[in-house]
Design a protein around this motif. Structure first.
Motif, PDB file in Angstrom:
ATOM      1  N   PRO A  98      12.154   0.699  -3.566  1.00  0.00           N
ATOM      2  CA  PRO A  98      13.466   0.356  -4.130  1.00  0.00           C
ATOM      3  C   PRO A  98      13.469   0.311  -5.656  1.00  0.00           C
ATOM      4  O   PRO A  98      14.532   0.404  -6.274  1.00  0.00           O
ATOM      5  N   LEU A  99      12.277   0.196  -6.253  1.00  0.00           N
ATOM      6  CA  LEU A  99      12.170   0.093  -7.707  1.00  0.00           C
ATOM      7  C   LEU A  99      11.889   1.430  -8.366  1.00  0.00           C
ATOM      8  O   LEU A  99      11.958   1.549  -9.586  1.00  0.00           O
ATOM      9  N   GLY A 100      11.572   2.434  -7.548  1.00  0.00           N
ATOM     10  CA  GLY A 100      11.306   3.748  -8.107  1.00  0.00           C
ATOM     11  C   GLY A 100      10.221   4.483  -7.351  1.00  0.00           C
ATOM     12  O   GLY A 100       9.231   3.899  -6.905  1.00  0.00           O
ATOM     13  N   GLU A 101      10.417   5.766  -7.190  1.00  0.00           N
ATOM     14  CA  GLU A 101       9.476   6.602  -6.450  1.00  0.00           C
ATOM     15  C   GLU A 101       8.117   6.688  -7.146  1.00  0.00           C
ATOM     16  O   GLU A 101       7.066   6.721  -6.485  1.00  0.00           O
ATOM     17  N   ASP A 102       8.115   6.713  -8.474  1.00  0.00           N
ATOM     18  CA  ASP A 102       6.851   6.822  -9.208  1.00  0.00           C
ATOM     19  C   ASP A 102       5.964   5.606  -8.965  1.00  0.00           C
ATOM     20  O   ASP A 102       4.756   5.737  -8.752  1.00  0.00           O
ATOM     21  N   LEU A 103       6.561   4.421  -9.004  1.00  0.00           N
ATOM     22  CA  LEU A 103       5.790   3.198  -8.747  1.00  0.00           C
ATOM     23  C   LEU A 103       5.235   3.205  -7.328  1.00  0.00           C
ATOM     24  O   LEU A 103       4.063   2.885  -7.107  1.00  0.00           O
ATOM     25  N   CYS A 104       6.063   3.593  -6.378  1.00  0.00           N
ATOM     26  CA  CYS A 104       5.633   3.614  -4.980  1.00  0.00           C
ATOM     27  C   CYS A 104       4.473   4.584  -4.785  1.00  0.00           C
ATOM     28  O   CYS A 104       3.476   4.250  -4.131  1.00  0.00           O
ATOM     29  N   LEU A 105       4.551   5.775  -5.373  1.00  0.00           N
ATOM     30  CA  LEU A 105       3.462   6.742  -5.267  1.00  0.00           C
ATOM     31  C   LEU A 105       2.198   6.212  -5.938  1.00  0.00           C
ATOM     32  O   LEU A 105       1.092   6.386  -5.415  1.00  0.00           O
ATOM     33  N   GLU A 106       2.355   5.564  -7.075  1.00  0.00           N
ATOM     34  CA  GLU A 106       1.195   4.988  -7.764  1.00  0.00           C
ATOM     35  C   GLU A 106       0.462   3.986  -6.876  1.00  0.00           C
ATOM     36  O   GLU A 106      -0.769   4.014  -6.757  1.00  0.00           O
ATOM     37  N   LEU A 107       1.225   3.097  -6.219  1.00  0.00           N
ATOM     38  CA  LEU A 107       0.603   2.065  -5.395  1.00  0.00           C
ATOM     39  C   LEU A 107       0.027   2.650  -4.108  1.00  0.00           C
ATOM     40  O   LEU A 107      -1.057   2.243  -3.661  1.00  0.00           O
ATOM     41  N   TYR A 108       0.725   3.607  -3.516  1.00  0.00           N
ATOM     42  CA  TYR A 108       0.155   4.280  -2.343  1.00  0.00           C
ATOM     43  C   TYR A 108      -1.143   4.999  -2.723  1.00  0.00           C
ATOM     44  O   TYR A 108      -2.114   4.989  -1.958  1.00  0.00           O
ATOM     45  N   SER A 109      -1.164   5.630  -3.882  1.00  0.00           N
ATOM     46  CA  SER A 109      -2.374   6.337  -4.316  1.00  0.00           C
ATOM     47  C   SER A 109      -3.524   5.363  -4.505  1.00  0.00           C
ATOM     48  O   SER A 109      -4.674   5.641  -4.120  1.00  0.00           O
ATOM     49  N   GLU A 110      -3.221   4.215  -5.099  1.00  0.00           N
ATOM     50  CA  GLU A 110      -4.235   3.179  -5.297  1.00  0.00           C
ATOM     51  C   GLU A 110      -4.789   2.704  -3.956  1.00  0.00           C
ATOM     52  O   GLU A 110      -6.006   2.547  -3.783  1.00  0.00           O
ATOM     53  N   LEU A 111      -3.891   2.508  -2.995  1.00  0.00           N
ATOM     54  CA  LEU A 111      -4.314   2.044  -1.676  1.00  0.00           C
ATOM     55  C   LEU A 111      -5.051   3.143  -0.911  1.00  0.00           C
ATOM     56  O   LEU A 111      -6.039   2.881  -0.214  1.00  0.00           O
ATOM     57  N   LEU A 136       8.906  11.302   2.421  1.00  0.00           N
ATOM     58  CA  LEU A 136       8.232  12.577   2.666  1.00  0.00           C
ATOM     59  C   LEU A 136       7.640  13.150   1.380  1.00  0.00           C
ATOM     60  O   LEU A 136       6.540  13.723   1.388  1.00  0.00           O
ATOM     61  N   ARG A 137       8.339  13.003   0.272  1.00  0.00           N
ATOM     62  CA  ARG A 137       7.796  13.480  -1.005  1.00  0.00           C
ATOM     63  C   ARG A 137       6.525  12.711  -1.379  1.00  0.00           C
ATOM     64  O   ARG A 137       5.542  13.305  -1.835  1.00  0.00           O
ATOM     65  N   ILE A 138       6.551  11.408  -1.182  1.00  0.00           N
ATOM     66  CA  ILE A 138       5.370  10.593  -1.483  1.00  0.00           C
ATOM     67  C   ILE A 138       4.205  10.999  -0.595  1.00  0.00           C
ATOM     68  O   ILE A 138       3.067  11.161  -1.061  1.00  0.00           O
ATOM     69  N   PHE A 139       4.472  11.193   0.679  1.00  0.00           N
ATOM     70  CA  PHE A 139       3.414  11.598   1.607  1.00  0.00           C
ATOM     71  C   PHE A 139       2.815  12.943   1.219  1.00  0.00           C
ATOM     72  O   PHE A 139       1.579  13.109   1.191  1.00  0.00           O
ATOM     73  N   GLU A 140       3.653  13.905   0.895  1.00  0.00           N
ATOM     74  CA  GLU A 140       3.137  15.222   0.525  1.00  0.00           C
ATOM     75  C   GLU A 140       2.310  15.148  -0.759  1.00  0.00           C
ATOM     76  O   GLU A 140       1.287  15.835  -0.899  1.00  0.00           O
ATOM     77  N   ALA A 141       2.730  14.309  -1.700  1.00  0.00           N
ATOM     78  CA  ALA A 141       1.949  14.143  -2.931  1.00  0.00           C
ATOM     79  C   ALA A 141       0.593  13.511  -2.621  1.00  0.00           C
ATOM     80  O   ALA A 141      -0.440  13.906  -3.186  1.00  0.00           O
TER      81      ALA A 141
END
Length: 298
Positions: A98-111, A136-141
């Motif tokens: 909800p705060l932004g796709e970039d933040l979400c991808l960053e945290l998923y990448s960290e995890l 889906l974009r986050i998953f593909e990245a």
């Protein structure tokens, strides 16, 4: 929805916490990580691997999203320390979407990096339709950098077969669900038969492209068709499994396990158990009826 169910939903906020905890206790592993680990240990002793989910969604600020990521790392560490066959599974809105796709991808990448180092899998969950494209974009990245991540897809949505076809080539691990969110009729199936048919069709499409498929279902009728697909495609036992919710239709777990199918248990826990339970009961009348049958004397 019947009058009794509407009444129960309307009065949920008034139910005392101890009573609500008893209602939810069969489906929630506890409020803290050691309680959830103990449930995973018990399920492992019964021959069932697990999935660990920290309850929550829709974080309000970046600090909260980062704290959630840290909690998931601790959960992965605990799984590793206890040598459990289990993985963590998290919702994008719990990791900051909800705060932004970039933040979400960053945290998923960290995890993803943390769990990969531990030799563990990470599941990216799917929520309601406004979040589907971003998820889906986050998953593909993530797939471009990590080989330990998988996605959830929902047969309820009309778009899912197209989403399967659009996923990039390469190894793919999908948890297939019907979908708990009650979506608008113009974008989603709303009746049992079309949802179930779409579920089987989506699983067929996934097997056709060589994906590992996790059947997240408690539907024994549909399961027969899914087992038929496994036989038709000659799917190896490590390339599919059933995934079930803690406390739901446990007789099916043993039935499927006795027939030689792996059954993995989804174990949710966390201090947000009450808010989560109330949201899920409101969004899913079938789950509400199941809880009422198990908890009330009629």
């Amino acid at each position: 929805m019947g009058i009794l169910e509407q009444f129960v939903l309307a009065t949920l906020p008034l139910v005392p916490t101890p009573v609500m905890r008893r209602l939810a206790g069969r489906y929630i592993a506890g409020e803290i990580l050691p309680e959830a680990i103990e449930v995973l240990r018990k399920q492992a002793a019964a021959g069932h691997p697990g999935i660990l989910d920290i309850l929550g969604e829709d974080v309000k600020d970046e600090a909260e999203a980062r704290e959630v990521c840290t909690h998931y790392k601790h959960a992965a560490d605990a799984i590793h320390a206890h040598k459990l066959d289990a993985n963590v599974s998290t919702k994008p809105t719990h990791l900051g979407l909800p705060l932004g796709e970039d933040l979400c991808l960053e945290l998923y990448s960290e995890l993803a990096a943390h769990t990969q180092k531990l030799g563990q899998f990470l599941r990216v969950e799917m929520e309601d339709h406004p979040t589907t494209d971003a998820t889906l974009r986050i998953f593909e990245a993530l797939r471009q950098k990590y080989d330990n991540v998988g996605i959830v897809l929902q047969s309820r949505l009309h778009r899912t077969l197209q989403d399967i076809a659009a996923l990039a080539d390469g190894p793919l691990d999908v948890r297939m669900v019907k979908g708990i969110y009650l979506e608008p009729e113009k974008i989603a199936h709303t009746e049992y038969e079309p949802i179930a048919r779409a579920y089987v069709d989506c699983c067929r499409a996934l097997f056709e492209r060589g994906a590992r498929v996790c059947f997240a279902t408690h539907d024994e009728i549909m399961a027969e068709d899914l087992i038929g697909l496994v036989r038709e495609f000659k799917v190896d036992s490590d390339h599919y499994e059933f995934q079930v919710l803690l406390g739901v239709r446990e007789f099916l777990w043993e039935q499927w396990k006795s027939a030689g199918h792996q059954v993995r248990i989804y174990v949710p826990y966390g201090p947000e158990w009450r808010a989560y339970s109330q949201r899920r009961l409101r969004k899913n009348p079938k789950l509400l009826r199941a809880v009422m049958r198990n908890a009330l004397p009629f």
